[in-house]
Write a protein that holds these residues in place. Structure first.
Motif, PDB file in Angstrom:
ATOM      1  N   ILE A   1      34.167  18.659  21.186  1.00 22.53           N
ATOM      2  CA  ILE A   1      34.278  17.935  20.101  1.00 22.53           C
ATOM      3  C   ILE A   1      33.656  16.509  20.547  1.00 22.53           C
ATOM      4  O   ILE A   1      32.873  16.133  19.559  1.00 22.53           O
ATOM      5  N   PHE A   2      33.454  15.964  21.567  1.00 23.24           N
ATOM      6  CA  PHE A   2      33.076  14.831  22.282  1.00 23.24           C
ATOM      7  C   PHE A   2      31.649  15.013  22.895  1.00 23.24           C
ATOM      8  O   PHE A   2      31.658  16.107  23.515  1.00 23.24           O
ATOM      9  N   ASP A   3      30.742  14.063  22.936  1.00 21.33           N
ATOM     10  CA  ASP A   3      29.615  14.234  23.485  1.00 21.33           C
ATOM     11  C   ASP A   3      28.626  15.281  23.041  1.00 21.33           C
ATOM     12  O   ASP A   3      27.855  15.841  23.828  1.00 21.33           O
ATOM     13  N   ALA A   4      28.780  15.534  21.697  1.00 18.78           N
ATOM     14  CA  ALA A   4      27.937  16.742  21.185  1.00 18.78           C
ATOM     15  C   ALA A   4      26.659  16.391  20.874  1.00 18.78           C
ATOM     16  O   ALA A   4      26.138  16.207  19.744  1.00 18.78           O
ATOM     17  N   ASN A   5      25.796  16.392  21.930  1.00 17.91           N
ATOM     18  CA  ASN A   5      24.313  15.921  21.888  1.00 17.91           C
ATOM     19  C   ASN A   5      23.666  16.946  21.078  1.00 17.91           C
ATOM     20  O   ASN A   5      23.730  18.141  21.171  1.00 17.91           O
ATOM     21  N   GLY A   6      22.891  16.878  19.991  1.00 21.71           N
ATOM     22  CA  GLY A   6      22.171  17.728  18.956  1.00 21.71           C
ATOM     23  C   GLY A   6      21.181  18.493  19.682  1.00 21.71           C
ATOM     24  O   GLY A   6      20.636  19.361  19.178  1.00 21.71           O
ATOM     25  N   TYR A   7      20.434  17.991  20.917  1.00 26.14           N
ATOM     26  CA  TYR A   7      19.571  18.436  21.490  1.00 26.14           C
ATOM     27  C   TYR A   7      19.797  19.122  22.762  1.00 26.14           C
ATOM     28  O   TYR A   7      19.015  20.060  23.132  1.00 26.14           O
ATOM     29  N   ALA A   8      20.904  18.943  23.619  1.00 29.72           N
ATOM     30  CA  ALA A   8      21.077  19.520  24.738  1.00 29.72           C
ATOM     31  C   ALA A   8      22.518  19.734  24.955  1.00 29.72           C
ATOM     32  O   ALA A   8      23.160  19.105  25.961  1.00 29.72           O
ATOM     33  N   HIS A   9      23.216  20.366  24.017  1.00 25.85           N
ATOM     34  CA  HIS A   9      24.567  20.671  24.131  1.00 25.85           C
ATOM     35  C   HIS A   9      25.077  22.074  24.567  1.00 25.85           C
ATOM     36  O   HIS A   9      26.071  22.210  25.227  1.00 25.85           O
ATOM     37  N   ASP A  10      24.270  22.918  24.206  1.00 30.78           N
ATOM     38  CA  ASP A  10      24.826  24.242  24.175  1.00 30.78           C
ATOM     39  C   ASP A  10      23.726  25.207  24.966  1.00 30.78           C
ATOM     40  O   ASP A  10      22.565  25.316  24.488  1.00 30.78           O
ATOM     41  N   GLN A  11      23.977  25.395  26.150  1.00 30.17           N
ATOM     42  CA  GLN A  11      23.154  26.214  26.992  1.00 30.17           C
ATOM     43  C   GLN A  11      22.532  27.418  26.546  1.00 30.17           C
ATOM     44  O   GLN A  11      21.356  28.176  26.938  1.00 30.17           O
ATOM     45  N   ARG A  12      23.097  28.079  25.383  1.00 25.16           N
ATOM     46  CA  ARG A  12      22.744  29.311  24.719  1.00 25.16           C
ATOM     47  C   ARG A  12      21.806  29.163  23.872  1.00 25.16           C
ATOM     48  O   ARG A  12      20.990  29.847  23.385  1.00 25.16           O
TER      49      ARG A  12
END
Length: 193
Positions: free
Chosen positions: A170-181
């Motif tokens: 929910i928090f710190d959801a960086n749009g460029y580097a948030h999900d390693q997938r």
């Protein structure tokens, strides 16, 4: 005669396209009642042998090494009542990071931290309830996505989420580097990096 036949065919195709797309546009404004999304990720990593003057229990193995990780996640959501939604994310994981995810400061696979078993196993990653209270303002479109039912909500709103999830969901959801997938695989550039 041939040109007239071509014009009629184009007109019929255009009318068919308009007729079949009109109901889709009308349904876009209706909120989703339920949703199912899924993803699967397979990561295969390898490094050749290298010379190492020091070797400890937490060092990267200096021998030629290859490891893989696999995960598959289901993102299921259901609208319970006006503004109320429930989500569950069962996940199957398997595999190992290089050297059991040891030996690198910014580890090479952000997927490898949660595995470490040779056989696939099931985990319930997230299960939570979300309640949205509309407080007024213009209506905003909410796009359908994993863990997000499509619909609308007011510009001014209060959202309460309770259940099992990580703070990074929910928090710190960086749009460029948030999900390693989907973004960067290296731990050093996921989220806060």
């Amino acid at each position: 005669m041939r040109a007239d036949g071509m014009r009629i065919t184009v007109a019929v195709l255009a009318a068919t396209f308009i007729a079949t797309s009109a109901p889709l546009q009308a349904n876009e404004a209706e909120p989703e009642t339920w949703s199912l999304h899924g993803q699967a990720t397979f990561v295969d990593q390898y490094h050749p042998a290298f010379r190492s003057t020091y070797r400890g229990v937490n060092s990267l193995d200096s021998g030629s090494r290859g490891n893989e990780t696999f995960d598959a996640t289901l993102f299921a959501g259901l609208r319970l009542w006006q503004g109320g939604e429930v989500y569950a994310n069962p996940e199957i994981d398997q595999g190992f990071g290089l050297s059991n995810t040891l030996g690198l400061a910014g580890f090479a696979s952000g997927e490898a931290y949660k595995v470490g078993k040779p056989a696939p196993y099931l985990r319930l990653q997230r299960v939570f309830v979300r309640q949205t209270f509309d407080l007024g303002g213009d209506a905003q479109t909410v796009d359908a996505a994993a863990n997000q039912l499509g619909g609308t909500r007011s510009a001014d709103n209060l959202i309460i989420t309770a259940g099992k999830f990580s703070v990074g969901d929910i928090f710190d959801a960086n749009g460029y580097a948030h999900d390693q997938r989907q973004d960067f695989l290296n731990w050093a550039v996921i989220d806060s990096g």
